[in-house]
Scaffold this active site. Sequence first.
Site, PDB file in Angstrom:
ATOM      1  CB  CYS A 138      11.457 -73.153  20.094  1.00  0.00           C
ATOM      2  SG  CYS A 138      11.317 -73.509  18.317  1.00  0.00           S
ATOM      3  CG  HIS A 276      14.563 -76.353  19.567  1.00  0.00           C
ATOM      4  ND1 HIS A 276      13.312 -75.923  19.975  1.00  0.00           N
ATOM      5  CD2 HIS A 276      15.315 -76.423  20.705  1.00  0.00           C
ATOM      6  CE1 HIS A 276      13.312 -75.756  21.281  1.00  0.00           C
ATOM      7  NE2 HIS A 276      14.510 -76.039  21.747  1.00  0.00           N
ATOM      8  CG  ASN A 300      15.932 -76.063  25.192  1.00  0.00           C
ATOM      9  OD1 ASN A 300      15.244 -75.467  24.366  1.00  0.00           O
ATOM     10  ND2 ASN A 300      15.996 -77.384  25.232  1.00  0.00           N
TER      11      ASN A 300
END
EC number: 3.4.22.15
Length: 333
Positions: A138, A276, A300
Amino acid sequence: MNPTLILAAFCLGIASATLTFDHSLEAQWTKWKAMHNRLYGMNEEGWRRAVWEKNMKMIELHNQEYREGKHSFTMAMNAFGDMTSEEFRQVMNGFQNRKPRKGKVFQEPLFYEAPRSVDWREKGYVTPVKNQGQCGSCWAFSATGALEGQMFRKTGRLISLSEQNLVDCSGPQGNEGCNGGLMDYAFQYVQDNGGLDSEESYPYEATEESCKYNPKYSVANDTGFVDIPKQEKALMKAVATVGPISVAIDAGHESFLFYKEGIYFEPDCSSEDMDHGVLVVGYGFESTESDNNKYWLVKNSWGEEWGMGGYVKMAKDRRNHCGIASAASYPTV
């Protein structure tokens, strides 16, 4: 800073012989497996279905409570339906909340009043939503997103940058490929390396491999990075004046895993234990502006099927919800 997050695998502790299923969900289970190309071994299918059913019923209960006015967002079954939240965190979340920050400090512009809403997608700063797959990368997607925006600001050209280049090559700066990393370390790598290849020339593989950077295909560079003070007001001014900003959040909740739409607010979210990396591309509000309907617009890296086409509206100005302002930064170009 907190030590490296160490995630343990979750033991279901369910004996296959004792499993019972809700037969009214049979058709949905079969459809979900086909949609997501799931093929299980004989001993695995039972407990995977048990996990899926548990998640399905949790989603249904949440959405019923949403209709009763108890929540500000809805949830939906998605590709993660047969995974426990513990499994998911182990495989997918890769932000390592561990080191002191070393970038320049963001200086808020004096006498600047930020607009009430911003969306950098409308200005051409943001590439399409990507998918990190089952790799804790991520941090790489957050970093490329911020650098893509700054390169567009500088050159007027939006070019998708290579996350795989970062996964494979930024180990010396402190990143650990699919096992996690930091966006600032990625920015440091690009500066040290003198460039970053394009996505087209160095495509994503969702696994760590040997470094194959080729300066011939480098399309971006940076001169360092700026760390933003841990305040939403400072983050708001940075987003408004700079462009998309790399941030880290606490995404370790089932409510986030199965988020669908609306303003995400999770009472158990931490403002300190982030796991994240994502990208803030704007902010705004729903209906009329008030304390509970303002949001950060966040890109995202779980594909377009997750959330609102790959995006989530995170609660804004609610005590740094999920730590969104705790580790914000951007590269300088």
